[in-house]
Scaffold this motif. Sequence first.
Motif, mmCIF file in Angstrom:
data_model
loop_
_atom_site.group_PDB
_atom_site.id
_atom_site.type_symbol
_atom_site.label_atom_id
_atom_site.label_comp_id
_atom_site.label_asym_id
_atom_site.label_seq_id
_atom_site.Cartn_x
_atom_site.Cartn_y
_atom_site.Cartn_z
ATOM 1 N N GLY A 7 58.324 105.408 28.632
ATOM 2 C CA GLY A 7 58.629 104.000 28.460
ATOM 3 C C GLY A 7 58.416 103.204 29.732
ATOM 4 N N GLU A 8 58.147 101.918 29.575
ATOM 5 C CA GLU A 8 57.602 101.112 30.660
ATOM 6 C C GLU A 8 58.527 99.982 31.107
ATOM 7 O OE1 GLU A 8 53.591 100.037 29.512
ATOM 8 O OE2 GLU A 8 53.288 102.035 28.659
ATOM 9 N N ASN A 9 59.835 100.214 31.050
ATOM 10 C CA ASN A 9 60.749 99.141 31.437
ATOM 11 C C ASN A 9 60.588 98.737 32.898
ATOM 12 O OD1 ASN A 9 61.891 98.716 28.917
ATOM 13 N ND2 ASN A 9 63.441 100.301 29.209
ATOM 14 N N ALA A 10 60.260 99.673 33.779
ATOM 15 C CA ALA A 10 60.012 99.304 35.172
ATOM 16 C C ALA A 10 58.826 98.354 35.265
ATOM 17 C CB ALA A 10 59.750 100.553 36.021
ATOM 18 N N ASN A 11 57.778 98.638 34.530
ATOM 19 C CA ASN A 11 56.598 97.787 34.566
ATOM 20 C C ASN A 11 56.902 96.377 34.080
ATOM 21 O OD1 ASN A 11 53.827 97.841 35.309
ATOM 22 N ND2 ASN A 11 53.286 97.641 33.155
ATOM 23 N N LEU A 12 57.734 96.273 33.047
ATOM 24 C CA LEU A 12 58.101 94.957 32.545
ATOM 25 C C LEU A 12 58.833 94.158 33.621
ATOM 26 C CD1 LEU A 12 59.331 95.795 28.928
ATOM 27 C CD2 LEU A 12 57.007 95.432 29.779
ATOM 28 N N GLY A 13 59.735 94.819 34.345
ATOM 29 C CA GLY A 13 60.437 94.136 35.420
ATOM 30 C C GLY A 13 59.514 93.717 36.535
ATOM 31 N N SER A 14 58.545 94.573 36.871
ATOM 32 C CA SER A 14 57.627 94.225 37.957
ATOM 33 C C SER A 14 56.765 93.028 37.579
ATOM 34 C CB SER A 14 56.746 95.429 38.328
ATOM 35 O OG SER A 14 55.653 95.589 37.452
ATOM 36 N N LEU A 15 56.293 92.978 36.348
ATOM 37 C CA LEU A 15 55.468 91.853 35.918
ATOM 38 C C LEU A 15 56.296 90.576 35.787
ATOM 39 C CD1 LEU A 15 53.215 93.695 33.339
ATOM 40 C CD2 LEU A 15 52.428 92.548 35.404
ATOM 41 N N ALA A 16 57.532 90.706 35.327
ATOM 42 C CA ALA A 16 58.403 89.539 35.246
ATOM 43 C C ALA A 16 58.664 88.967 36.631
ATOM 44 C CB ALA A 16 59.718 89.914 34.571
#
Length: 580
Positions: free
Chosen positions: A460-469
């Motif tokens: 899962g990519e929750n870290a990526n979502l935070g980085s893009l946000a």
Amino acid sequence: MRILTNHLGYDSAAPKSALVEVPHPGEMPHVELLSLDDDSRVRLSTRPTATVDAWQTGAYARVDFDEVNAPGRYALLASVGDEVVSSPPFMIGVERLAAGTLSDILFAFKAARSSGEIERKDAAALRYADDSGFTVDARGGWLDASGDTSKFLSHLTYSPTMSPQQIPLCAWAFLEARDRLAERHPRFHKALGARLRDEALFGADFLVRFRTPDGAFYSGIFDALTKQLEERVINAPLPECVRTDRYRASYRGGGGLAIAALARASREQEHGAFSSAEYLAAAVGAFDDLEAHNTEYLFGLDLKTGALTNSSESVVDEYCALLAAAELVAATDGADGVDAERFVAAADRRAAALIDRYRTSPDEPGWFEAWEDGRPFFSAVEAGLPVIALLRYAELVPDARFGDTARELALAVMQDVLRRTQAVDNPFGYPRQRVQPRGGSVRDAFFFPHENDTGYWWQGENANLGSLAFSALGVADLPACDSVQATQLRRFAADQVHWVLGRNPFDVCMLQGRGRNNVEYTPDFPNLPGGIVNGITSHPDDENGIAFLTPETTEGPDSWRWAEQWIPHSAWFLLAVSAS
């Protein structure tokens, strides 16, 4: 029908949206916002219903209600024909998301600190394949994940483009979040600023210790998932928990972010177990070592033969080294006896190299070229970090040679992220990336490919979502970003936060202890309250599908891909909320 909302509610002044899931594409629900305080109702307009890729989860009508900003209790009502559904109640309030998330995340990090028997073992850590008896004081830092008591600067160091930033990113993020709170949420800065600083210094202390005698960082300490203390040694792992002695951290292997975190910590008036001067000396020493030896520390893995190979620098080296050099410029500006110009020169050089990697086309959104073979850069963890490094360079380096170009590229990159994300039916606003599966063709996709250079790793990519946000919010503040672009970027950032907090196809809040439908990893390795699980992926049998923890995978060998917590998720989410 179902109505999907952010389980924790919405900030009064921020973008607000919900999704109405309907049985059949084309059905247009009638949607109203009901005040539970005075029973008043407001009719809301909906976007056309749409299915997403090959997600077998229904069709969705998006509802935006930004104009509703009065604090209070609300519910959404939706009807199609004779069927009427209501959302669970939710709150709209001032700084509601900061109030409901930041302190919890800090408590989870405090609970994940290395302690007890692990800390006693790490006080004299051995190095893999080293029978000299030499030991390393590896005390401190945070344990990596729910079921993994390792401590990593990075753990996929054999992959040229997929090595994630772990403990050093967290240490840097605490100070960055503290400063963003001072700008955006002063009352939370007052309440949490000291705690954020102290957690950052705890991480900095570990980084000072976790070095070779000549100043290089180690990449990790890992027990091959045996949970046996005697197996806990400094090493760099490969797939199947194979350990190696290639444990000197390159720029992309955690060394760059470790330098950045220590340089930033050295600017604090407070310090932990080491002085500010010792933080800076460790950062400068590691920088000097990597400038001379980074390519020697890089290695790859032939997945067919299992042989280790030489490697060359990638875009990950570029953005990690750029952030390191920029933070060193800020830490040494005006310092006695320090030649800050060499850090300026390194920052300019890395900024130019990163800028030069961006590829554009008149027919499609742009992308970073990741490596010497021309593959595109994509990440399950930190797709926003190149933008953040460019912004930090432009901010910290006085008279930066490429400062204006860095800001221009940061804006262009995020515009391209929006273009790619909006190019298909996508009511959730989930980000899409240009990806290239191992052995496959380049394409645009929602999720990280199952087949990739790690040989096994996708999750899962929750870290990526935070980085893009977080990167979107940084770009939205640029003077060159007009009001329309800024609004789109802030809505994009809000979409990522809403997804993590429950406005996703599985109606799952992924912040443990908040919202509804939290998932557990395993009974033996429970998740920490305040931590964030890995999250949602493409379907194991369909790259264009979608999956979360299912009855078939619960407590199975692959359940970690969705249900296990990991510290980068929490660090990136912390940054996203602090800047919102």
